[in-house]
Design an enzyme around this catalytic site. Structure first.
Site, short mmCIF file in Angstrom:
data_model
loop_
_atom_site.label_atom_id
_atom_site.label_comp_id
_atom_site.label_asym_id
_atom_site.label_seq_id
_atom_site.Cartn_x
_atom_site.Cartn_y
_atom_site.Cartn_z
N LYS A 211 97.40 14.68 113.12
CA LYS A 211 96.41 14.61 113.26
C LYS A 211 96.10 12.99 114.01
O LYS A 211 94.99 13.14 114.87
CB LYS A 211 95.59 14.94 112.26
CG LYS A 211 94.07 14.94 112.18
CD LYS A 211 93.62 15.44 110.42
CE LYS A 211 92.19 15.45 110.46
NZ LYS A 211 91.83 15.54 109.82
N GLU A 217 105.72 7.15 109.57
CA GLU A 217 107.15 8.14 110.05
C GLU A 217 107.72 8.81 111.53
O GLU A 217 107.99 9.12 111.86
CB GLU A 217 106.62 9.18 108.60
CG GLU A 217 107.57 8.73 107.08
CD GLU A 217 105.77 8.19 106.57
OE1 GLU A 217 104.83 7.76 107.76
OE2 GLU A 217 105.57 7.64 104.56
N GLY A 273 94.57 17.96 107.32
CA GLY A 273 96.20 17.97 107.91
C GLY A 273 96.19 18.89 107.18
O GLY A 273 97.07 19.85 107.76
N ARG A 274 96.45 18.85 105.83
CA ARG A 274 96.96 20.36 104.78
C ARG A 274 96.20 21.29 104.93
O ARG A 274 96.42 22.31 103.92
CB ARG A 274 96.90 19.64 103.21
CG ARG A 274 95.67 19.58 102.57
CD ARG A 274 95.76 18.86 101.84
NE ARG A 274 93.92 18.37 100.99
CZ ARG A 274 93.95 16.82 101.48
NH1 ARG A 274 94.60 16.36 101.97
NH2 ARG A 274 92.16 16.70 101.09
N GLU A 359 97.67 17.61 96.73
CA GLU A 359 96.32 16.40 97.67
C GLU A 359 94.79 16.63 98.06
O GLU A 359 94.26 15.45 97.90
CB GLU A 359 97.45 16.38 99.13
CG GLU A 359 96.84 15.30 100.10
CD GLU A 359 97.53 14.66 101.66
OE1 GLU A 359 97.86 13.67 101.29
OE2 GLU A 359 97.09 15.84 102.68
N HIS A 390 117.43 31.14 86.91
CA HIS A 390 118.54 30.98 86.50
C HIS A 390 118.55 29.12 86.63
O HIS A 390 120.03 28.75 86.10
CB HIS A 390 120.23 31.30 86.75
CG HIS A 390 120.33 32.57 87.28
ND1 HIS A 390 121.12 32.99 85.93
CD2 HIS A 390 119.31 33.74 87.68
CE1 HIS A 390 121.04 34.32 86.42
NE2 HIS A 390 120.16 34.88 87.41
N LYS A 514 100.95 3.15 100.93
CA LYS A 514 101.37 3.26 102.71
C LYS A 514 101.22 1.87 103.27
O LYS A 514 101.79 1.37 102.81
CB LYS A 514 100.37 3.98 103.64
CG LYS A 514 100.33 5.34 103.52
CD LYS A 514 99.41 5.66 105.52
CE LYS A 514 99.29 7.66 104.65
NZ LYS A 514 98.50 7.81 105.53
O1 F6P Z 1 99.27 10.60 104.38
C1 F6P Z 1 99.08 11.65 103.44
C2 F6P Z 1 98.48 12.12 105.06
O2 F6P Z 1 97.15 12.00 105.83
C3 F6P Z 1 98.36 13.98 104.95
O3 F6P Z 1 96.88 13.94 104.80
C4 F6P Z 1 98.64 14.82 106.35
O4 F6P Z 1 98.71 15.94 105.97
C5 F6P Z 1 99.69 13.95 106.59
O5 F6P Z 1 99.67 12.25 105.89
C6 F6P Z 1 100.15 13.59 107.77
O6 F6P Z 1 99.08 12.69 108.62
P1 F6P Z 1 99.10 13.17 109.93
O7 F6P Z 1 99.07 14.42 110.80
O8 F6P Z 1 97.88 12.07 110.91
O9 F6P Z 1 100.32 12.13 110.83
#
Ligand code: F6P
Length: 550
Positions: A211, A217, A273-274, A359, A390, A514
């Protein structure tokens, strides 16, 4: 309700009435509730689209449900719901509208944000995704060397990974089995390594899903993937255009990364995002299942949106599920909530819900920044049955904790199972029904004794029962049913956040880690001094460097 009253939620008459009712109910037993009301099983069910919901195995009476609905009315859950659907900026700490529901709105719907109807843009992106997906699926879209795309790798994390990864698994039987679709999220290089080690770069499409397009990452993995591609193809930057597309709200950053913005699929800041996998973030899924199936999934979402928007409080499934969670979390001290799908295809479902729920509602201040004095979101956990049976079900059956659980199952196995495997479905579902029965009604000491169990073992073999569960049963796990399920949980989470008076749509709690990771990294790589680093972390970093021979 004014702000002062909202900050004292647990002192409102509705809350107090529920606390008193809980005391009066005492150790209410499910066995007694069923004995007292022969109609209970039929009465405590709801049908929403294809979802049959049975909530009879909950520690509630008609009075409990009425009092919970009073709480929802007093906290104006439906008022906030309507504000959300209208596009008001109910995510106050970020000043944003919350409009994932617009992502599945019909073409002719009007939903305005700042005076602009957002629905045409939603459909324009869906159309662009559809045309691109068709090109990849048909082989019309080729890689830099002219080879057909056979592999799709989605690079994203959190909401830019969990949704499409979960839905891809869930709908595997609807996917083009000739395509390999993989998901890379972890900044641990092992994730990308394993995802691409057996792929031909010339046949591989990377979808960079972010987003913000700033998530470290994702950008790190995407950069490594680009380097791998160019090395493998022995090509220059011009190869990127045929092998990289972006899903983002941030055109500038996408362009800075070197992806042609013609190959960018857009979404908007009013999509959390979620809550985003039915936006452009679902492109990998759409390529896998095809645009028609993707739209069927959107129809499923919309069906539950409409239900949430229009059903009466008595018949409103997300409201009911949200309130039941509040009943256990706030009045029974339940700390967690298990989600237990009886479908192998839902192996990532609970992991997806963890972000959606935790979240959203893992908050300890209210909308005005005051500390809340009541429990908010639960720990959400679970894996598909019967594996859990199990492993950890022992604790649910005989442990000391109250763990409300959702059991999700399907009457039909997926269409393309071999006949021999289809026969296993009844066994799977027999477990599904047996577990909620055992959890609810247990086994009394007398029932154990009747089996000639030695007296000293009776307490060990007794099941107290009284463990609350919701059963969600649908005919089959189709794209539409998946959409219905996800929308059901989205709105359940919404209901709880509304009652607790928290902002379910921000996520400031992920920021500190972060920032600190960025600060600590030079200490790991260069042994740099990090001002203000605490003694424990300093020692651990030193140990790490020693172990790495630095
Ligand atoms: O760090 C949490 C977050 O902001 C989530 O809310 C989001 O889904 C995820 O990181 C990834 O963010 P992006 O889509 O901006 O890479």
């Amino acid at each position: 309700m004014n702000a002062e009253v909202r900050t004292r939620l647990n002192q409102t008459p509705e809350w107090t009435a529920l606390a008193k009712h809980k005391e009066q109910l005492g150790e209410v037993r499910l066995r007694e509730l069923f004995d007292a009301d022969p109609a209970r099983a039929g009465k405590y069910t709801l049908q929403v689209g294809d979802l049959h919901l049975d909530y009879s195995k909950h520690l509630v009476t008609d009075e409990t449900l009425a009092l919970l609905r009073d709480l929802a009315a007093a906290t104006d859950v439906f008022g906030l719901r309507d504000a959300m659907f209208r596009g008001e900026k109910i995510n106050t700490t970020e000043g944003r509208a919350v409009l994932h529901t617009a992502l599945r709105a019909a073409r002719d719907t009007v939903v305005e944000v700042d005076g602009e109807n957002v629905v045409p843009a939603v459909h324009a992106v869906l159309d662009k995704m559809s045309s691109f997906s068709d090109k990849v699926r048909s082989g019309e879209w080729t890689g830099h060397t002219g080879k057909r795309i056979k592999n799709v790798v989605n690079i994203g994390i959190g909401g830019s990974d969990l949704g499409p990864a979960m839905a891809y698994e869930a709908l595997r039987s609807f996917t083009d089995r000739e395509l390999t679709v993989r998901f890379v999220s972890n900044v641990d290089g092992a994730d990308l390594h394993e995802a691409i080690r057996d792929l031909d770069a010339a046949e591989t499409l990377f979808i960079v899903a972010s987003k913000t397009f700033t998530t470290i990452e994702t950008i790190t993995n995407a950069t490594s993937a680009r380097n791998w591609l160019l090395t493998e193809l022995q090509a220059d930057e011009s190869a990127v255009a045929k092998h990289f597309v972006a899903l983002s709200t941030n055109t500038e950053k996408v362009s800075d990364f070197g992806i042609d913005t013609a190959n960018m699929f857009e979404f908007w800041d009013w999509v959390g995002g979620r809550y985003s996998y039915d936006s452009a973030i679902g492109l990998s899924l759409m390529i896998a299942i095809g645009p028609d199936r993707f739209r069927e999934m959107l129809d499923g979402f919309r069906l539950v949106d409409d239900h949430f928007r229009t059903a009466s409080p008595e018949e409103n499934a997300p409201l009911l599920l949200g309130l039941l969670g509040i009943w256990y979390g706030n009045f029974h001290d339940a700390q967690s909530h298990a989600v237990l799908p009886y479908s192998h295809y839902l192996s990532k479902f609970t992991a997806y819900l963890q972000q959606l729920d935790m979240e959203s509602n893992g908050k300890s201040v209210d909308r005005d920044g005051n500390p809340v004095r009541w429990q908010t979101g639960p720990v959400v956990w679970g894996t598909p049955g019967t594996n859990g049976q199990h492993a950890y079900y022992q604790l649910i059956h005989q442990g000391t904790k109250i763990i409300p659980a959702d059991f999700i199952g399907f009457a039909e196995p997926v269409a393309d199972l071999r006949p021999g495997l289809v026969a296993q479905h009844d066994l799977l579902m027999a477990n599904f029904f047996a577990q909620t029965q055992a959890l609810a009604f247990g086994k009394t000491p007398d029932e154990v004794r009747a089996e000639d169990v030695p007296e000293e073992l009776v307490p060990h073999k007794t099941f107290q029962g009284n463990h609350p569960t919701t059963t969600i049963l649908a005919s089959a796990l189709t794209p539409s049913v998946l959409g219905q399920l996800i929308a059901l949980y989205e709105h359940k989470v919404f209901v709880q956040g509304a009652v607790w008076n928290i902002d379910s749509f921000d996520q400031w709690g992920v920021e500190l880690g972060k920032v600190l990771a960025k600060r600590v990294e030079p200490a790991l790589t260069e042994g740099a001094d990090v001002p203000g680093l605490d003694a424990s972390t300093t020692a651990l970093v030193a140990k790490y460097r020693e172990l790495r021979g630095r």
